[in-house]
Structures are given as structure tokens and as C-alpha cells.
Write a protein that holds these residues in place. Sequence first.
Motif, PDB file in Angstrom:
ATOM      1  N   ALA A   1     -54.629  26.725 -11.000  1.00 61.32           N
ATOM      2  CA  ALA A   1     -53.757  25.313 -11.171  1.00 61.32           C
ATOM      3  C   ALA A   1     -53.522  24.746 -12.543  1.00 61.32           C
ATOM      4  O   ALA A   1     -52.361  24.143 -12.426  1.00 61.32           O
ATOM      5  CB  ALA A   1     -54.761  24.336 -10.424  1.00 61.32           C
ATOM      6  N   ILE A   2     -54.113  25.062 -13.497  1.00 61.01           N
ATOM      7  CA  ILE A   2     -53.972  24.630 -14.854  1.00 61.01           C
ATOM      8  C   ILE A   2     -53.309  25.827 -15.770  1.00 61.01           C
ATOM      9  O   ILE A   2     -53.984  26.891 -15.846  1.00 61.01           O
ATOM     10  CB  ILE A   2     -55.120  23.991 -15.597  1.00 61.01           C
ATOM     11  N   PRO A   3     -52.119  25.467 -16.207  1.00 61.31           N
ATOM     12  CA  PRO A   3     -51.323  24.215 -16.251  1.00 61.31           C
ATOM     13  C   PRO A   3     -50.321  24.612 -15.313  1.00 61.31           C
ATOM     14  O   PRO A   3     -49.420  23.618 -14.956  1.00 61.31           O
ATOM     15  CB  PRO A   3     -50.584  24.157 -17.429  1.00 61.31           C
TER      16      PRO A   3
ATOM     17  N   THR B   1     -58.812  26.767  -7.544  1.00 58.87           N
ATOM     18  CA  THR B   1     -59.132  27.156  -8.957  1.00 58.87           C
ATOM     19  C   THR B   1     -60.513  26.708  -9.273  1.00 58.87           C
ATOM     20  O   THR B   1     -61.375  27.543 -10.053  1.00 58.87           O
ATOM     21  CB  THR B   1     -58.242  26.439  -9.899  1.00 58.87           C
ATOM     22  N   TYR B   2     -60.891  25.500  -8.783  1.00 55.43           N
ATOM     23  CA  TYR B   2     -62.343  25.126  -9.274  1.00 55.43           C
ATOM     24  C   TYR B   2     -63.534  25.763  -8.641  1.00 55.43           C
ATOM     25  O   TYR B   2     -64.504  25.859  -9.263  1.00 55.43           O
ATOM     26  CB  TYR B   2     -62.183  23.392  -8.757  1.00 55.43           C
ATOM     27  N   SER B   3     -63.142  26.364  -7.639  1.00 50.23           N
ATOM     28  CA  SER B   3     -64.352  27.321  -6.872  1.00 50.23           C
ATOM     29  C   SER B   3     -64.367  28.499  -7.620  1.00 50.23           C
ATOM     30  O   SER B   3     -65.587  29.012  -7.808  1.00 50.23           O
ATOM     31  CB  SER B   3     -64.031  27.460  -5.357  1.00 50.23           C
TER      32      SER B   3
ATOM     33  N   ALA C   1     -68.991  28.658 -14.819  1.00 46.67           N
ATOM     34  CA  ALA C   1     -69.136  27.384 -15.686  1.00 46.67           C
ATOM     35  C   ALA C   1     -70.013  26.377 -14.913  1.00 46.67           C
ATOM     36  O   ALA C   1     -70.645  25.617 -15.499  1.00 46.67           O
ATOM     37  CB  ALA C   1     -67.902  26.804 -15.684  1.00 46.67           C
ATOM     38  N   GLY C   2     -70.520  26.411 -13.644  1.00 43.78           N
ATOM     39  CA  GLY C   2     -71.119  25.647 -12.810  1.00 43.78           C
ATOM     40  C   GLY C   2     -70.314  24.382 -12.496  1.00 43.78           C
ATOM     41  O   GLY C   2     -69.399  23.950 -12.959  1.00 43.78           O
TER      42      GLY C   2
ATOM     43  N   ILE D   1     -64.593  21.374 -16.996  1.00 47.54           N
ATOM     44  CA  ILE D   1     -63.432  22.140 -16.622  1.00 47.54           C
ATOM     45  C   ILE D   1     -63.273  22.292 -15.102  1.00 47.54           C
ATOM     46  O   ILE D   1     -62.156  22.320 -14.622  1.00 47.54           O
ATOM     47  CB  ILE D   1     -63.213  23.505 -17.434  1.00 47.54           C
ATOM     48  N   VAL D   2     -64.572  22.244 -14.433  1.00 48.81           N
ATOM     49  CA  VAL D   2     -64.455  22.500 -12.801  1.00 48.81           C
ATOM     50  C   VAL D   2     -63.857  21.273 -12.533  1.00 48.81           C
ATOM     51  O   VAL D   2     -62.875  21.093 -11.458  1.00 48.81           O
ATOM     52  CB  VAL D   2     -65.735  22.849 -12.444  1.00 48.81           C
ATOM     53  N   LYS D   3     -64.132  20.112 -12.726  1.00 51.37           N
ATOM     54  CA  LYS D   3     -64.087  18.728 -12.306  1.00 51.37           C
ATOM     55  C   LYS D   3     -62.535  18.695 -12.360  1.00 51.37           C
ATOM     56  O   LYS D   3     -61.620  18.160 -11.719  1.00 51.37           O
ATOM     57  CB  LYS D   3     -64.707  17.845 -12.726  1.00 51.37           C
ATOM     58  N   LEU D   4     -61.957  18.975 -13.763  1.00 52.33           N
ATOM     59  CA  LEU D   4     -60.592  18.639 -13.960  1.00 52.33           C
ATOM     60  C   LEU D   4     -59.732  19.591 -13.200  1.00 52.33           C
ATOM     61  O   LEU D   4     -58.869  19.223 -12.626  1.00 52.33           O
ATOM     62  CB  LEU D   4     -60.338  19.352 -15.544  1.00 52.33           C
ATOM     63  N   ALA D   5     -60.120  21.011 -12.972  1.00 54.22           N
ATOM     64  CA  ALA D   5     -59.403  21.856 -12.088  1.00 54.22           C
ATOM     65  C   ALA D   5     -59.223  21.038 -10.650  1.00 54.22           C
ATOM     66  O   ALA D   5     -58.149  21.395 -10.157  1.00 54.22           O
ATOM     67  CB  ALA D   5     -59.977  23.323 -12.158  1.00 54.22           C
ATOM     68  N   LYS D   6     -60.144  20.631 -10.206  1.00 50.09           N
ATOM     69  CA  LYS D   6     -60.314  19.967  -8.900  1.00 50.09           C
ATOM     70  C   LYS D   6     -59.325  18.879  -8.699  1.00 50.09           C
ATOM     71  O   LYS D   6     -58.726  18.712  -7.705  1.00 50.09           O
ATOM     72  CB  LYS D   6     -61.816  19.790  -8.476  1.00 50.09           C
ATOM     73  N   TRP D   7     -59.527  18.052  -9.638  1.00 51.60           N
ATOM     74  CA  TRP D   7     -58.765  16.959  -9.720  1.00 51.60           C
ATOM     75  C   TRP D   7     -57.153  17.380  -9.865  1.00 51.60           C
ATOM     76  O   TRP D   7     -56.248  16.607  -9.211  1.00 51.60           O
ATOM     77  CB  TRP D   7     -59.108  15.965 -10.938  1.00 51.60           C
TER      78      TRP D   7
END
Length: 450
Positions: free
Chosen positions: A112-114, A138-140, A146-147, A152-158
Motif C-alpha cells: 500500500a505504501i506508497p 499490507t499491514y498484516s 514488525a509486530g 509502520i504497521v499502524k501507518l500501513a493500516k491507516w
Amino acid sequence: MVDRQPHLRRRNACIIVLGDIGRSPRMEYHASSLLDEGFNVDIIGYVETKPIDALLLSGPKCKINELTAVPDTNLTPKLKYIFKTIWQTLSLLIALVSIRRPNFLLVQNPPAIPTLVVCYLYCTVTRTKLIIDWHNYTYSILALTAGEKSFIVKLAKWVEHRFGAKANAHFCVTKAMQEDLKVNWKINHAVVLYDRPPSQFHPIELSQKHELFMKLSKDYPQFLPKNCLDFKESGVIESTALTQKLINGNVLYKNNRTAIIISSTSWTPDEDFGILLKALEEYETTASENSSLYPELLCIITGKGPQKQQYVDKVNDLKWKKVSIITPWLETEDYPTAVASADLGVCLHWSSSGLDLPMKVVDMFGCGLPVCAINFKCLKELVIHGQNGFVFDNHRELADQLKFWFENFPSNPSLLESKETFRRNLQEFQSLRWRENWRLNALPIFNSFI
């Protein structure tokens, strides 16, 4: 006003793969299908592996816009990620402004990023329709290493939530993902486009298997005949560890031949190759103690990925007698033949989200090959235990399935009923291929944006 010259309408598509195009088969199949429907197709992505011939041989109708690889740096991990994001953002923008203006962008997610941000901004400025093909989240995937609490996981989910919902249309790979997008992402109109095998994945004749074994024997001694004596006096002109070709052209399996299992892996944390190694170790022990009941087993593991070398090193240290493992990188045209030549498939793909399905199993089913697949949330949308394959939860269950399938190989009478059930169900699965399924479920979406 009615368009009286619909054939003059612009029919340009752009496909975004922020990864290796050659290892993104679903997006390659999208591109090939769009070309068959008269679209001009621009593909933007990395070219680390040769794309399929359908794209390379399409002339000016298909343009592959290769992104420049991110340079290696000595930065800290966080700074390296920031640098990578900036580099990919600029590379993607430069590629987008150089293509034929498309009717729509078809974007693979993840990553998802970028990708989603850049493509949304481009579509907003150029008034191009945005279509997302959701393969996973992406976040999963990032959370595996990364946990879940990582920034970065929270950013990807957003990013996925924020920009994913802004797309004009969506495809997804399972009904479970369709429901999750609806309930948790407020995306109500995602179309389920199941992966289906393209035409090159199909059952083959024994003579084609023999040709592959002969080719592989040049690099892998496991395919060489164990008895190196000349067979010409018995009418045999070619021989491998599994097959022999007679002077009249007929090809036969050898008695007491080696059995083949095949698995394709990306060598990443969401595919634990250690499970297969432990299962093979258990098979090795049982087969060594009951040598007349179990055949020698050749395990072919294909694919590229970050964890490959560490497992190759482990394999090289093994001193097994009944089991051998090779890890070739097969040419594009050889991979379907290798799958169709195996006696059983193994899938170690464990979905990080629990919502996607392994395409490698689709390919195996297309070749009529039963599969042992590790269990996860929505696997039953593809693999049904005892009907078209086996489902396992750990290495012991996989080992039991290998021993069950290969006991008294290849003519165990207790397997006849199971094999016939598998054959019948896999034949039904093969009746709907990628092209027909795509025309039914995807083409109407693309045509609506012309």
C-alpha cells in the motif's frame, strides 16, 4: 449524445505492480486478458524475472515500464525505509507521467505504501478511475516481523483504510476478504475474482514428463538413472531415475520409481518451510525402517525469497537416504510441466490476514495434482479435506499424509477410492479457467470505465 463510433474510444489500461512483474502472475494474467480484449496496456513495476510471453510478444500494445531498483544504502533501518518510500514515490510518479493516458489504473495491493497514495493522487489529477486488486493486506504482512503495535504497521493500516476506500472499483481474492472489506473497511462493492488456472496448467502425457526429467538431469543428479549400464540391448534408448524411453518412442514409468512432491514458496515468514523439513524427516525415518513399503521421495522446492539460503544450507547438511531435496529456479515454461509431473503438491502458505488463498494451489489443481495444504481461516474456499487434497495443522499431520499417500506407491489399492474422488473433483475445477472466469467477473468492471 450517443457515441456512434465506439471503436474509436480510448481503450488504455495501466497496471501497477510495486514488485517483480514476473512473480506477480495474477497481474500478468489481468494484462494478458486486457490485451485480448483490445486494450493497450502499460505495466509499471520491477523486472527481476522474465514476464510471460503473452506480454513480451504483444508489440507496442503492451509496454513494460521498468522501475529502477532502490539503491543499497548504509542507513539505519528506519531511515532506509524512509529513503525507499521516497525513491519509490518518485519512480512511480515519473513512470505514470510517461505512459499513455489510461482509462483506469489497476493497482495490486499489497504493498500500500506508497502505491495507493501515489495512484490516488494521480487519478484525482488526471480524472482516471482507480481499481484496486486486493491480494492481502499490507499491514498484516508487516505485522509478522514488525509486530502489530509497530508504527509502520499502524501507518500501513491507516493508508489502506484511508485510500483504499477511495477507489472506484475493487477486486478481491476470496469471499472472506469481500466480507471483511465490507464490515471493517466500509467497502461495499468489492467483486470476488477467484484465481483460476490459466491454460498452461493442465495434465500432461508421460512423454512430456520424461523430457523434463531428461532436461533436469543435466543439473540435478537425482534425475539420473541409478543403474548407469547401457540399456540399448533391452530396447531402452533414454533413461532417468523415473522413466525410460523405448526404441519405438513409447515412454514408461520404471518399477519402484522415485516419487515426486513439489512445493513453490516465496521463502518468507508466512511460509514456514521448517514444517515440511520436519515432516520429511519423519517420512525418512519411517521409510528407512520399512524400505519395501515406501519409495524414495524427491522434493522439488521452487521460488525465490529472503529465507532461501538459510534453508538451502540446512538441506545441504542432511544425510538422508530415502528423501532428497532440490531447490531449482525453473524457467517459466518448465514450471507448469514440473507441477504436472509431480505425484503430490505441498503448500505451506499461511495467510497473514487469513483472507487470501495461495495461487500455487490453483496451479496445482489446474494440472490435476492433489495438494497437502496448511490450514488457515478461509482455505476451505479452495481446498476441501478428503475431496481435492489434504489439510494439515502441523508437521506430524503432514508426515502422516505423506506416508498415507506413498505407502506401497504407486499402486496402493486402499487409495483407489480417494484418488478417484480427487480426480473427479479436480477435473471439475479445471472446467473453469482464468480467461472465462475473468471475462465473466472482471471484464464488465473494466468496460464500465471506457
